[in-house]
Enzyme design. Structure first.
Site, PDB file in Angstrom:
ATOM      1  N   ASP A 259       0.844  -1.200   0.000  1.00 37.42           N
ATOM      2  CA  ASP A 259       0.000   0.000   0.000  1.00 37.42           C
ATOM      3  C   ASP A 259       0.873   1.241   0.000  1.00 37.42           C
ATOM      4  OD1 ASP A 259       0.811   0.500   2.586  1.00 37.42           O
ATOM      5  OD2 ASP A 259      -1.087  -0.021   3.513  1.00 37.42           O
ATOM      6  N   ASN A 267      -3.865  12.658   0.544  1.00 37.99           N
ATOM      7  CA  ASN A 267      -5.224  13.132   0.271  1.00 37.99           C
ATOM      8  C   ASN A 267      -5.511  14.432   0.998  1.00 37.99           C
ATOM      9  OD1 ASN A 267      -6.191  11.215  -1.548  1.00 37.99           O
ATOM     10  ND2 ASN A 267      -6.811   9.800   0.068  1.00 37.99           N
ATOM     11  N   HIS A 272      -8.231  14.616  -2.917  1.00 35.62           N
ATOM     12  CA  HIS A 272      -8.496  13.240  -3.342  1.00 35.62           C
ATOM     13  C   HIS A 272      -8.219  13.022  -4.831  1.00 35.62           C
ATOM     14  CE1 HIS A 272     -10.201  11.634   0.381  1.00 35.62           C
ATOM     15  NE2 HIS A 272     -10.679  12.853   0.582  1.00 35.62           N
ATOM     16  N   ASP A 276      -5.977  10.045  -6.261  1.00 35.28           N
ATOM     17  CA  ASP A 276      -6.332   9.106  -7.341  1.00 35.28           C
ATOM     18  C   ASP A 276      -5.208   8.996  -8.365  1.00 35.28           C
ATOM     19  OD1 ASP A 276      -8.762   8.659  -6.148  1.00 35.28           O
ATOM     20  OD2 ASP A 276      -9.907   9.966  -7.486  1.00 35.28           O
ATOM     21  N   GLU A 302      -6.074   2.050  -0.894  1.00 32.29           N
ATOM     22  CA  GLU A 302      -4.724   2.224  -1.428  1.00 32.29           C
ATOM     23  C   GLU A 302      -3.922   0.932  -1.316  1.00 32.29           C
ATOM     24  OE1 GLU A 302      -4.277   3.330   2.960  1.00 32.29           O
ATOM     25  OE2 GLU A 302      -5.821   3.342   1.418  1.00 32.29           O
TER      26      GLU A 302
END
Length: 389
Positions: A259, A267, A272, A276, A302
């Protein structure tokens, strides 16, 4: 009304039916459907002209009717070529249709011979059907399920052979049949078979389209909409199958769980949308490391998993380290004052199958290794052996 007339009209109605089916599939955007629609429209017109040939002027009954029917065959071939990503060859096929019309005119005005006109059409139809079969066979790398392709190839081959037999019979028995509407047993046999050529080939085309639509739906269901990685559901289905295969064949199987480090901070700091972009960038970078046989999936926000078939723990640790390093390069890459993707790192846990353990056990140990990597300062790959020490 003669039996031949009824057969031709029924064939025309089947072409209309297949045309309506194809029209309903147009919005799928799959290549070839428009050409198949055109083929069935031409086929319907040609069969109706054949049926009413005695009431029509000779030019329409012979040259126009046969030309339209040849155009239907050409459009059918063009559709299959387009479906398999090849050129529709409009110039070549158009020239072929014009050649058919010229040959029909020759055996109408110069030498009036119904058998020879029939041979001209049979040879052209047989050639286009052979080309259809060849197109499908050479496109076999795109076969998704075998049945639609095998069915269509078989039908095209049977039709090709049938036209060859018809040509031979008419060449050897030039005086037996003198008209398409003549109700002789031989004529009825060939007219009945020939009338349903377009609907049968279209049926095969519809099965191919349906197969493609199912594959698209499956891809949408099994691919993460954001990153393009496999979904969690697809991962578990694939992992279960791979684990069974590993046990059966006595092979090795390894797993990476990874991750993004401090993803919540990314974020919170950048928004956000940028988060992404980080996930998308991670998948792109990872794709340069994993093999075609490996299975890379997004299993959480994630969090990602990589299944490595026939890979030992040491080899998997090497893959994990290369993946970590290529992601860590994002912190040192130059060239843009304000990069769209900020610098980030990942942590990775590595585990390998032990005996007949379950997938849950394999993932539990990889997860423990991942948490160990986090505890050791992040931006590192840790194997289950290191985590257990």
């Amino acid at each position: 009304m003669s039996s031949t007339f009824n057969i031709l009209i029924v064939g025309a109605l089947f072409c209309v039916l297949m045309l309506l089916v194809l029209i309903s599939l147009l919005r799928s955007g799959i290549p070839g459907i428009r050409e198949w629609c055109l083929a069935n429209a031409f086929g319907c017109v040609a069969l109706v002209l054949y049926a009413f040939g005695r009431e029509l002027m000779p030019l329409i009954a012979y040259e126009v009717a046969n030309g339209v029917y040849a155009a239907a065959s050409a459009a059918m071939l063009a559709g299959f070529r387009r479906y398999y990503g090849k050129s529709a060859m409009p110039v070549v096929l158009g020239a072929g249709v014009l050649l058919v019309v010229a040959a029909i005119a020759l055996f109408h005005y110069s030498v009036d011979s119904y058998p020879m006109r029939t041979v001209v059409i049979a040879v052209f139809q047989g050639t286009t059907c052979l080309a259809i079969a060849t197109t499908i066979v050479f496109g076999r790398s795109d076969w998704r399920s075998h049945y639609p392709s095998l069915f269509t190839v078989a039908m095209a081959a049977v039709i090709t052979v049938g036209h060859g037999i018809r040509s031979a019979i008419y060449l050897l028995n030039t005086g037996e049949v003198s008209s398409l509407l003549q109700p002789s047993p031989l004529n009825l046999l060939f007219v009945s078979a020939g009338t349903f050529i377009l609907p049968v080939l279209t049926f095969g085309a519809v099965m191919l389209v349906h197969d493609t639509m199912l594959a698209r739906a499956e891809l949408v269901a099994n691919r993460d909409f954001l990153t393009g990685a496999w979904t969690r559901r697809a991962f578990f289905e694939h992992a279960d199958r791979e684990l069974l295969r590993t046990r059966r064949m006595g092979r090795q199987l390894s797993l990476l769980l990874l991750d993004v480090d401090h993803f919540k901070k990314i974020n919170d700091t950048y928004g956000h949308a940028v988060g992404d972009l980080v996930l998308i960038d991670l998948v792109k970078r990872a794709a340069t490391v994993v093999r075609a046989v490996d299975f890379f999936a997004r299993v959480g926000g994630e969090e990602f998993a990589v299944l490595l078939p026939e890979t030992s723990r040491d080899a998997a640790a090497g893959v994990a380290e290369r993946m970590r390093a290529i992601v860590a390069q994002s912190a040192t890459e130059k060239g843009r004052a304000k990069p769209a993707v900020p610098a980030y790192t990942i942590s990775i846990g590595v585990s390998s199958v032990r005996g007949f353990e379950s997938l849950q056990d394999l993932m539990r140990r990889a997860d423990a290794a991942l948490y160990a990597a986090k505890a050791m300062g992040r931006n590192r790959a840790v194997s289950e052996v290191e985590a257990e020490v």
